[in-house]
Design a protein around this motif. Sequence first.
Motif, PDB file in Angstrom:
ATOM      1  N   VAL A 754      -3.238  -2.409  -7.730  1.00  0.00           N
ATOM      2  CA  VAL A 754      -3.971  -3.681  -7.706  1.00  0.00           C
ATOM      3  C   VAL A 754      -3.157  -4.743  -6.978  1.00  0.00           C
ATOM      4  N   TRP A 755      -1.871  -4.808  -7.297  1.00  0.00           N
ATOM      5  CA  TRP A 755      -0.978  -5.802  -6.680  1.00  0.00           C
ATOM      6  C   TRP A 755      -0.861  -5.573  -5.167  1.00  0.00           C
ATOM      7  N   ALA A 756      -0.592  -4.317  -4.782  1.00  0.00           N
ATOM      8  CA  ALA A 756      -0.350  -4.015  -3.375  1.00  0.00           C
ATOM      9  C   ALA A 756      -1.615  -4.155  -2.532  1.00  0.00           C
ATOM     10  N   ARG A 757      -2.747  -3.763  -3.063  1.00  0.00           N
ATOM     11  CA  ARG A 757      -3.993  -3.928  -2.317  1.00  0.00           C
ATOM     12  C   ARG A 757      -4.330  -5.407  -2.129  1.00  0.00           C
ATOM     13  N   PHE A 758      -4.011  -6.209  -3.119  1.00  0.00           N
ATOM     14  CA  PHE A 758      -4.342  -7.634  -3.047  1.00  0.00           C
ATOM     15  C   PHE A 758      -3.452  -8.360  -2.048  1.00  0.00           C
ATOM     16  N   PHE A 759      -2.159  -8.050  -2.051  1.00  0.00           N
ATOM     17  CA  PHE A 759      -1.230  -8.790  -1.199  1.00  0.00           C
ATOM     18  C   PHE A 759      -0.912  -8.080   0.116  1.00  0.00           C
ATOM     19  N   GLY A 760      -1.269  -6.809   0.214  1.00  0.00           N
ATOM     20  CA  GLY A 760      -1.024  -6.103   1.460  1.00  0.00           C
ATOM     21  C   GLY A 760      -2.054  -6.451   2.516  1.00  0.00           C
ATOM     22  N   ALA A 761      -1.808  -5.951   3.721  1.00  0.00           N
ATOM     23  CA  ALA A 761      -2.729  -6.173   4.829  1.00  0.00           C
ATOM     24  C   ALA A 761      -3.685  -4.983   4.932  1.00  0.00           C
ATOM     25  N   THR A 762      -4.541  -5.004   5.931  1.00  0.00           N
ATOM     26  CA  THR A 762      -5.443  -3.884   6.178  1.00  0.00           C
ATOM     27  C   THR A 762      -5.424  -3.552   7.666  1.00  0.00           C
ATOM     28  N   LEU A 763      -5.608  -2.293   7.977  1.00  0.00           N
ATOM     29  CA  LEU A 763      -5.794  -1.822   9.341  1.00  0.00           C
ATOM     30  C   LEU A 763      -7.144  -1.133   9.359  1.00  0.00           C
ATOM     31  N   GLU A 764      -8.096  -1.746  10.063  1.00  0.00           N
ATOM     32  CA  GLU A 764      -9.496  -1.335   9.987  1.00  0.00           C
ATOM     33  C   GLU A 764      -9.925  -1.476   8.518  1.00  0.00           C
ATOM     34  N   ASP A 765     -10.308  -0.376   7.862  1.00  0.00           N
ATOM     35  CA  ASP A 765     -10.675  -0.482   6.449  1.00  0.00           C
ATOM     36  C   ASP A 765      -9.646   0.182   5.544  1.00  0.00           C
ATOM     37  N   ARG A 766      -8.424   0.401   6.071  1.00  0.00           N
ATOM     38  CA  ARG A 766      -7.376   1.072   5.295  1.00  0.00           C
ATOM     39  C   ARG A 766      -6.295   0.075   4.889  1.00  0.00           C
ATOM     40  N   PRO A 767      -5.903   0.098   3.624  1.00  0.00           N
ATOM     41  CA  PRO A 767      -4.828  -0.803   3.177  1.00  0.00           C
ATOM     42  C   PRO A 767      -3.513  -0.481   3.863  1.00  0.00           C
ATOM     43  N   TYR A 769       0.612  -1.075   3.534  1.00  0.00           N
ATOM     44  CA  TYR A 769       1.631  -1.409   2.542  1.00  0.00           C
ATOM     45  C   TYR A 769       2.778  -2.154   3.219  1.00  0.00           C
ATOM     46  N   ASN A 770       2.779  -3.474   3.072  1.00  0.00           N
ATOM     47  CA  ASN A 770       3.862  -4.294   3.619  1.00  0.00           C
ATOM     48  C   ASN A 770       4.970  -4.427   2.584  1.00  0.00           C
ATOM     49  N   ILE A 771       6.171  -4.060   2.959  1.00  0.00           N
ATOM     50  CA  ILE A 771       7.284  -4.056   2.008  1.00  0.00           C
ATOM     51  C   ILE A 771       7.515  -5.433   1.397  1.00  0.00           C
ATOM     52  N   ALA A 772       7.573  -6.447   2.254  1.00  0.00           N
ATOM     53  CA  ALA A 772       7.893  -7.792   1.764  1.00  0.00           C
ATOM     54  C   ALA A 772       6.839  -8.321   0.815  1.00  0.00           C
ATOM     55  N   ASP A 773       5.580  -8.009   1.069  1.00  0.00           N
ATOM     56  CA  ASP A 773       4.488  -8.553   0.256  1.00  0.00           C
ATOM     57  C   ASP A 773       4.146  -7.677  -0.945  1.00  0.00           C
ATOM     58  N   CYS A 774       4.289  -6.370  -0.796  1.00  0.00           N
ATOM     59  CA  CYS A 774       3.822  -5.451  -1.840  1.00  0.00           C
ATOM     60  C   CYS A 774       4.924  -5.007  -2.797  1.00  0.00           C
TER      61      CYS A 774
END
Length: 954
Positions: A754-767, A769-774
Amino acid sequence: MVAALGRKVSRQTPHILPVGSLYLQPGEERRRSGSHYTPRSLTKPIVETTLRPVLEALGERPTAEQILSLKVCDLAMGSGAFLVETCRQLAEKLVEAWERERNDTRLEISDDVQTRLEMSDHVHIRLGINSQSHSQSPLKRTEQTSNSNQSCLEDLDYEPGNSFPGGREGEATISDHVHTRLGINSQSHSQSPLKRTERISNSNQSCLEDLDYEPGNSFPGGRDENATIINHSPDEPLLLARRLVAQRCLYGVDKNPFAVNLAKLSLWLVTLAKDLPFTFLDHALKCGDSLVGLRKEEIGSFGKDAAYDLPLLALLKQQLERARSYRTEIQALDTRSDADDDQKRNYLYKVEQELHEARLIGDVRIAAFFEGSNKKQPEEREKEIAELVRNWRYHQADAESLQEIASKLRSGERGIIPFNWDIEFPEVFDRDDRNNNPGFDAIVGNPPFAGKNTTINAHAPGYQDWLKEVYPESHGNSDLVAFFFRRAFEILRQGGTLGLIATNTIAQGDTRSTGLRWICQQGGTIYNAQKRLKWPGLAAVVVSVVNICQGNYKQIKLLNGREVPRISAFLFHAGGNENPAVLLANAEKSFQGSIVLGMGFTFDDTNPEATPIAEMQRLIEKDARNAERIFPYIGGEEVNSSPTHAHRRYVINFGEMSEDEARLYPDLMEIVEEKVKGTRGKHSTAPWWQFERLRGELFRAIAPLERVLVRSLTSKHFCFAFLPAGFVYDQTLIVFALPYFSCFAILSCNLHEVWARFFGATLEDRPRYNIADCFETFPFPENWETNPTLEAAGKEYYEFRAALMVHNNQGLTDTYNRFHDPEERDSDILKLHELHAAMDKAVLDAYDWSDISTDCTFLLDYDDEEDLTSNPYEGEGSSRQRKKPWRYRWTEQVHDEVLARLLDLNQKRAEAEILGGKAAEGKAKAKGAKKKTTKTKSQKLVKDSPIIPGFNVE
């Protein structure tokens, strides 16, 4: 022909239309502009919630004049749905105020009449009437008459010819005397907008009714007449109230001139009165871009010389004052005749004349910004145009060149029509008119939603740059709706409120940072919010509705209908408004894999740019030393597709060696020199025999470990796996220097997802995982490394999943496709659901959040119009219809609760680290201080573990 068309015949039009028939077909305009017509089922509650604090601030019994002094705006009004609803609701409040004032006045005058009647004996004696017999006669009217003077004479049993105290002739003066004694202006008492609907038997009240008195009559002593400035009319009070509200309270702006006309039509219909002209609205509904404009100070200062231009500034101020005066005249009266309409148009023409110079200067100053292709060019162009303005002001040049510049700005399909708020609506922003608190009382609306690319394509070049320049701390990736929130907040008065519809991203990512975060940091208070609101009707759109107060709001706050102590910029009931802080406790534990930048480094049978694996084996047989520089190479695709996460590639890695050191392996250097040297672009900064980014910090961190935890950088599923520590990991992998099952449990559970999907970015429709944010912001539970329950739950889940993938010969992607499929009935997949829930529970218990349910259900991952709405002209089997993105997950309520708690915990952890001095320690590390590895029992340097020669892991 019909048979050939087949399924392409729309279900909405089953019968073929004759040639020349009129038909309607959906277009792309609404989707392109991000706009939808707002039905009353949405406008009504939004307007009510927005106006409630404003009306409450007026007190329990607001007067009609207080209500009519309110200023409400829609800054992207479209066809005027929100303005129509505001007109209805304020008109109802206005009629209630009139009723209260009428009742209050009746009581006031009734007491006064009783006093006067006690003096009637004196009157009767002077008129020769028996006071005793008079007191026995009922004060009852026998017929209704339009002449109030005659009515009063009847109630006094007056006969013409009788004398009146003071020597005046009663025929002409007795009614005037009564009106005067009651405090009523006989000249204006016929102007009331309200008519009697009932009879009251009380004799004093009867006299009041016979006087036909209603609120709105002028009173000596300062009673305000503007509250009901309407001529005598048979129209019902509510309709008259709507006309007054529309002309005095409502404002709207839209960049589309056709929308402005539609909004006028909508208000004309709701204020339509028989035998009366249309309500005059041209002064209040205007065409322009709400986001592009200047303050009057910016206009007045453009091209001026401080030493010589004071008279010109004074002239501009005088022009604006006259414009404000004319607008006051327009709003003073209802449009009761064609002559009234003509008079208002004449005033509006004068307003336009007075504002011409200010608008022209504002246009050319804005044009200077949009004419440059870089930051320096607009500055130079602004100086040139400023000189033109000075010459024009001093009559040294005509306005033709300036008008040409302004016309170029406004013309074309993507032309910009600036809107300078405080000169277009001066009565709203004048401190004297607004009790030193300028701005709108309320702003409502449904501004357009548009992502970065849509905004760029729909506007003139440089529009994004303008937004970032004018709105501090904004982000170019923000949705356009965030800028409308910013503008709305800026033009509110202190204590004013706004209620706007927004895309769900209003509380996420760059859009949240640009909009709600900035507003909350500037003193705004969110007092009501509804998330994930399904749009009524056919449009497959999910929105959020947000209400904000300019200033502190001390009343009840509601989030999705539930009372909460506060509402953050994330639209959560807890946590801060800012992005979560990076926690130093998570430092040096997660890394992106190496950027090789050159397939010539690799041995791979599937890539023609690489060297075959058979050649690698030959080189090792030729010289065993070559094996020292060849390593297993794995990326995200292999981790997700192989049941055992097996690699199929190898890579030559010289680490941080110099060229001379690398040439000690001539066979390998020959390959790299042939296939890599000279192939990298000019942007490359690494020596040609080294990886573009080796990630030395990664290899230092994992040197003591036997295994590492990895996940794909971009993947539609949220899954982690263990790999040996001696590989070279591709840039498509995130590597965690955490070999524990307890860590696997925490990162794989729904809570972290939940945390990583909310604060991470997306590429097309795929989440993504950004290290700094997630990861680096994620607050782990206390003592998670030594928690045996977490270790056991993670181990059981991981080992069951590993056996399942081998048994089914399916990798992570295929396995989790089945995991999230609502049609899946395989017992092993259902068992995986159970183990995932047990792992979730173990993690929640570690946080001491056992009150949160671990129940999951199949829900759509997103509900987007573009993805979920099929083409009405295509059949059910159309290949363009996409499979709905189901996911087995927590409900939105649990999702929000978990995020709110994690945000709050992140804030507390960050504050604790600062107080504990870790921040200073972290800064020292960031400057290059190396942390010496401590070899503990759990993190010992394993003998024979693969280490990269030439690379310092100490």
